[in-house]
Design a protein around this motif. Structure first.
Motif, mmCIF file in Angstrom:
data_model
loop_
_atom_site.group_PDB
_atom_site.id
_atom_site.type_symbol
_atom_site.label_atom_id
_atom_site.label_comp_id
_atom_site.label_asym_id
_atom_site.label_seq_id
_atom_site.Cartn_x
_atom_site.Cartn_y
_atom_site.Cartn_z
ATOM 1 N N GLN A 26 0.986 -0.925 -0.009
ATOM 2 C CA GLN A 26 0.080 -0.234 -0.060
ATOM 3 C C GLN A 26 0.845 1.311 0.066
ATOM 4 N N THR A 27 1.700 1.535 1.047
ATOM 5 C CA THR A 27 2.560 2.485 1.056
ATOM 6 C C THR A 27 3.595 2.500 -0.751
ATOM 7 N N ARG A 28 3.951 1.515 -0.500
ATOM 8 C CA ARG A 28 4.425 1.698 -2.468
ATOM 9 C C ARG A 28 3.550 1.704 -3.287
ATOM 10 N N ALA A 29 2.658 1.604 -3.148
ATOM 11 C CA ALA A 29 1.285 1.936 -4.244
ATOM 12 C C ALA A 29 1.549 3.976 -4.245
ATOM 13 N N VAL A 30 1.470 4.169 -2.932
ATOM 14 C CA VAL A 30 1.067 5.598 -3.255
ATOM 15 C C VAL A 30 2.666 6.207 -3.290
ATOM 16 N N TYR A 31 3.534 5.674 -2.504
ATOM 17 C CA TYR A 31 4.580 6.226 -3.053
ATOM 18 C C TYR A 31 5.157 6.533 -5.156
ATOM 19 N N ALA A 32 4.738 5.192 -5.815
ATOM 20 C CA ALA A 32 4.637 5.340 -6.938
ATOM 21 C C ALA A 32 3.974 6.599 -7.357
ATOM 22 N N ALA A 33 2.552 6.964 -7.057
ATOM 23 C CA ALA A 33 1.675 7.720 -7.059
ATOM 24 C C ALA A 33 2.329 9.009 -7.188
ATOM 25 N N LEU A 34 2.963 9.317 -6.392
ATOM 26 C CA LEU A 34 3.832 10.558 -5.785
ATOM 27 C C LEU A 34 5.131 10.749 -6.165
ATOM 28 N N GLY A 35 6.002 9.480 -7.168
ATOM 29 C CA GLY A 35 7.007 9.530 -8.241
ATOM 30 C C GLY A 35 7.867 9.843 -7.721
ATOM 31 N N GLU A 36 8.932 10.786 -8.986
ATOM 32 C CA GLU A 36 10.228 11.510 -8.337
ATOM 33 C C GLU A 36 9.902 12.848 -7.545
ATOM 34 N N HIS A 37 9.157 13.011 -6.671
ATOM 35 C CA HIS A 37 8.933 14.331 -5.690
ATOM 36 C C HIS A 37 9.159 13.278 -4.762
ATOM 37 N N MET A 38 8.804 12.350 -4.024
ATOM 38 C CA MET A 38 9.441 12.081 -2.612
ATOM 39 C C MET A 38 10.919 12.128 -2.977
ATOM 40 N N GLY A 39 11.051 12.717 -1.662
ATOM 41 C CA GLY A 39 13.096 12.687 -1.558
ATOM 42 C C GLY A 39 12.886 14.338 -1.802
ATOM 43 N N THR A 40 12.513 14.738 -2.594
ATOM 44 C CA THR A 40 12.948 15.835 -3.374
ATOM 45 C C THR A 40 11.946 17.314 -3.202
ATOM 46 N N THR A 41 11.377 17.516 -3.733
ATOM 47 C CA THR A 41 10.215 18.572 -3.694
ATOM 48 C C THR A 41 9.054 18.064 -2.295
ATOM 49 N N LEU A 42 9.253 16.984 -2.197
ATOM 50 C CA LEU A 42 7.977 16.699 -1.494
ATOM 51 C C LEU A 42 9.779 15.870 0.127
ATOM 52 N N HIS A 43 9.719 16.448 0.931
ATOM 53 C CA HIS A 43 10.988 15.907 1.675
ATOM 54 C C HIS A 43 10.802 14.894 2.315
ATOM 55 N N ALA A 44 9.244 15.207 3.320
ATOM 56 C CA ALA A 44 8.951 13.667 4.340
ATOM 57 C C ALA A 44 7.393 13.995 4.248
ATOM 58 N N LEU A 45 6.504 12.555 4.169
ATOM 59 C CA LEU A 45 5.820 12.042 4.626
ATOM 60 C C LEU A 45 5.658 11.127 4.792
ATOM 61 N N GLN A 46 4.586 11.590 6.206
ATOM 62 C CA GLN A 46 4.303 10.583 7.296
ATOM 63 C C GLN A 46 2.698 9.482 6.491
ATOM 64 N N LEU A 47 2.879 8.680 6.216
ATOM 65 C CA LEU A 47 2.043 7.406 5.810
ATOM 66 C C LEU A 47 0.886 6.539 6.496
ATOM 67 N N THR A 48 0.137 7.109 6.456
ATOM 68 C CA THR A 48 -1.050 5.633 7.041
ATOM 69 C C THR A 48 -1.708 5.546 6.070
ATOM 70 N N THR A 49 -2.214 4.112 5.587
ATOM 71 C CA THR A 49 -3.101 3.640 4.169
ATOM 72 C C THR A 49 -3.979 2.316 5.819
ATOM 73 N N ALA A 50 -4.636 2.316 4.594
ATOM 74 C CA ALA A 50 -6.019 1.923 5.280
ATOM 75 C C ALA A 50 -6.836 1.053 4.182
ATOM 76 N N VAL A 51 -7.814 0.006 4.449
ATOM 77 C CA VAL A 51 -8.536 -0.474 3.396
ATOM 78 C C VAL A 51 -10.401 0.026 4.437
ATOM 79 N N PRO A 52 -11.109 0.813 3.918
ATOM 80 C CA PRO A 52 -12.224 1.114 4.081
ATOM 81 C C PRO A 52 -12.940 -0.012 4.885
ATOM 82 N N LYS A 53 -13.253 0.469 5.895
ATOM 83 C CA LYS A 53 -14.579 -0.969 6.904
ATOM 84 C C LYS A 53 -15.767 -1.352 6.366
ATOM 85 N N ASP A 54 -15.929 -0.533 6.212
ATOM 86 C CA ASP A 54 -17.716 -0.700 5.195
ATOM 87 C C ASP A 54 -17.780 -1.943 4.217
#
Length: 78
Positions: free
Chosen positions: A50-78
């Motif tokens: 799940q984390t990798r999917a989000v990081y892939a969405a942000l691509g080259e921005h991770m670690g460059t223009t986006l310095h830090a991302l505290q990430l929480t992922t989940a599947v809806p409970k309903d």
């Protein structure tokens, strides 16, 4: 140049269309964010995948223009 929260949200939603995304600017500097991403498409995926999917969405921005991302992922409970 720092990223804006709406830009981060749009990039995640473009890659994960069913995602509900909440972005919080942690430091007010446009470089340090927290994101909560909830998506049915995460069902059956490990937390790492799940984390990798989000990081892939942000691509080259991770670690460059986006310095830090505290990430929480989940599947809806309903």
């Amino acid at each position: 140049m720092p990223m804006q929260a709406p830009q981060i949200e749009a990039m995640i939603k473009a890659a994960i269309p069913d995602a509900e995304v909440e972005i919080t600017d942690l430091a007010g500097d446009g470089d340090h964010y927290a994101a909560r991403v909830v998506a049915r498409s995460f069902a059956g995926m490990s937390r790492v995948a799940q984390t990798r999917a989000v990081y892939a969405a942000l691509g080259e921005h991770m670690g460059t223009t986006l310095h830090a991302l505290q990430l929480t992922t989940a599947v809806p409970k309903d």
